[in-house]
Enzyme design. Structure first.
Site, mmCIF file in Angstrom:
data_model
loop_
_atom_site.group_PDB
_atom_site.id
_atom_site.type_symbol
_atom_site.label_atom_id
_atom_site.label_comp_id
_atom_site.label_asym_id
_atom_site.label_seq_id
_atom_site.Cartn_x
_atom_site.Cartn_y
_atom_site.Cartn_z
ATOM 1 N N THR A 74 38.718 36.207 47.577
ATOM 2 C CA THR A 74 39.373 36.389 48.882
ATOM 3 C C THR A 74 40.337 35.237 49.127
ATOM 4 O OG1 THR A 74 37.449 37.579 49.730
ATOM 5 C CG2 THR A 74 38.934 36.625 51.368
ATOM 6 N N HIS B 286 31.206 36.128 40.816
ATOM 7 C CA HIS B 286 29.948 36.851 41.054
ATOM 8 C C HIS B 286 30.002 38.326 40.675
ATOM 9 C CE1 HIS B 286 30.554 38.927 45.083
ATOM 10 N NE2 HIS B 286 31.551 38.059 45.163
ATOM 11 N N CYS C 151 31.571 45.393 52.527
ATOM 12 C CA CYS C 151 32.153 45.086 53.842
ATOM 13 C C CYS C 151 32.187 46.343 54.704
ATOM 14 C CB CYS C 151 33.562 44.545 53.701
ATOM 15 S SG CYS C 151 33.854 43.677 52.175
HETATM 16 N N1 PLP Z 1 38.648 42.288 45.674
HETATM 17 C C1 PLP Z 1 37.779 43.206 45.256
HETATM 18 C C2 PLP Z 1 38.288 44.428 44.564
HETATM 19 C C3 PLP Z 1 36.413 43.037 45.480
HETATM 20 O O1 PLP Z 1 35.554 43.971 45.071
HETATM 21 C C4 PLP Z 1 35.979 41.869 46.149
HETATM 22 C C5 PLP Z 1 34.553 41.677 46.473
HETATM 23 O O2 PLP Z 1 33.930 42.526 47.069
HETATM 24 C C6 PLP Z 1 36.928 40.917 46.520
HETATM 25 C C7 PLP Z 1 38.260 41.158 46.276
HETATM 26 C C8 PLP Z 1 36.536 39.628 47.190
HETATM 27 O O3 PLP Z 1 35.888 38.797 46.260
HETATM 28 P P1 PLP Z 1 35.052 37.517 46.748
HETATM 29 O O4 PLP Z 1 33.685 38.023 47.082
HETATM 30 O O5 PLP Z 1 35.051 36.580 45.582
HETATM 31 O O6 PLP Z 1 35.767 36.965 47.917
#
Ligand code: PLP
Length: 372
Positions: free
Chosen positions: A70, A196, A315
């Site tokens: 993110t 992760h 989310c």
């Molecule tokens: N982009 C995608 C396609 C994701 O699946 C996720 C996580 O759910 C993210 C971005 C965000 O990743 P992070 O959890 O490292 O912020």
């Protein structure tokens, strides 16, 4: 518990936990301090950086560590806008992107950036002719993900990059669900990944940047990461990410073959009555997003508490809102509410997956009987 939520997060690999242990228990030095111990930690971080770069396997760039994907996506978008040459003020993205891209783009829209969000077809794929028509010399960034987190659909990033580069635009790709699962497409200038999702620890991501296209810093302070992203790096998290990336690189084909077998077994075990959301041909097979007429997906989750699966993205599941991805595919409210996502991977056994699918199918039929 049968864990079928591999798109939300993945179990930490034993090899990763083992690699991290000394950096949690004894080796606590600050990797940016000049002591011998600091140098040792800094060296471990550089090994990890190379491991992540090798797994990404794109030429002509480097990785900077971030706190999450993110953050990497926020940085790529906001930092590129900050450095934009005069006259380039447009961002083009796609309706099925993750909130980390869409919400950041919307925010930038509020700051005066001209934002275009392209639709997808019924299969979840971007129409390249539509993109072609939108591209012009005012476009700064085209942001398209490689593999969708809710429906597993893959986008043609190599073609997108060729088209965007012709008008001098940069390409950002969210490769969070692609790394370690499929070969990454060549072409993007900025690529965001997360530890992760590849059996590494939470709390660390990275941005791969083509040389010369580094975004302006988002976080200011001690000047770490070549002055691009300040903040003390965590050797434990970096080493964990590196170990996970090394494993992903070594096992990518084996994991993919395993997941493909699991997909076939799951589809067979679910039986008739289920519709697959999103393209089957252009898909990562570790994602099975399905719906069934009349089923209340939230009730299925409540009925089968020892199976971890979800309604869409982690989310979206929390918000109670219908998924923006399923809506972009043209599904109506009822169809979205009867959709579930099963995500499986390296440590899923065929036996547990088939068992879960049988129980899901049974619970769905029971719902139908009760509602009849
Ligand atoms: N982009 C995608 C396609 C994701 O699946 C996720 C996580 O759910 C993210 C971005 C965000 O990743 P992070 O959890 O490292 O912020």
């Amino acid at each position: 518990m049968i864990y079928l939520d591999y798109q939300a997060t993945t179990p930490v690999a034993p090899e990763v936990a083992q690699a991290m242990e000394p950096w949690i228990e004894e080796k606590f030095a600050n990797p940016h301090s000049p002591s011998r111990w600091g140098h040792e930690a800094a060296a471990a971080i550089e090994v990890a950086r190379k491991q992540v770069e090798k797994a990404i396997d794109l030429k002509g760039g480097n990785v900077a560590f971030t706190g999450s994907a993110t953050e990497a996506l926020n940085w790529a978008l906001k930092g590129t806008v900050e450095k934009a040459p005069k006259g380039r003020n447009r961002i083009i993205t796609v309706a099925t992107e993750h909130a980390a891209v869409l919400d950041t783009c919307e925010w930038l829209g509020g700051q005066g950036v001209d934002l275009t969000i392209l639709p997808v077809d019924r299969e979840g794929r971007l129409d390249l002719d539509l993109l072609e028509r939108e591209l012009d010399e005012r476009v700064l960034i085209v942001s398209v993900m490689m593999v969708n987190n809710e429906i597993g659909v893959r986008q043609p990033l190599t073609a997108v990059s060729e088209m965007a580069h012709k008008v001098g635009a940069l390409v950002l790709s969210d490769a969070v669900q692609a790394l370690g699962r499929v070969e990454l497409c060549h072409g993007p200038d900025l690529v965001a990944v997360s530890a992760h999702k590849i059996h590494g620890p939470k709390g660390i991501g990275a941005l791969w940047m083509r040389k010369g296209h580094e975004p302006a810093p988002l976080i200011h302070g001690g000047g770490q990461e070549q002055g691009l992203r300040s903040g003390t790096l965590s050797p434990a998290l970096c080493v964990g990410f590196g170990a996970a990336a090394k494993l992903a690189d070594e096992r990518c084909t084996r994991d993919f073959d395993h997941v493909q077998k699991l997909w076939k077994a799951a589809v067979h075990a679910l039986g008739p009555g289920w519709i697959i959301n999103g393209s089957i041909a252009h898909r990562y097979p570790g994602n099975l997003n399905i719906r069934r007429e009349g089923v209340d997906a939230a009730r299925l989750i409540a009925d089968l508490r020892d199976i971890a699966f979800s309604l869409g993205s982690a989310c979206a599941s929390g918000s109670g809102r219908p998924s923006h991805v399923l809506r972009a595919l043209g599904l109506d409210y009822r169809e979205s509410r009867s959709s579930i996502r099963l995500g499986f991977g390296r440590y899923t056994t065929q036996h547990e997956l088939v068992d879960a699918c049988h129980r899901l199918a049974k619970a769905a039929v029971e719902q139908e009987k009760l509602d009849a």
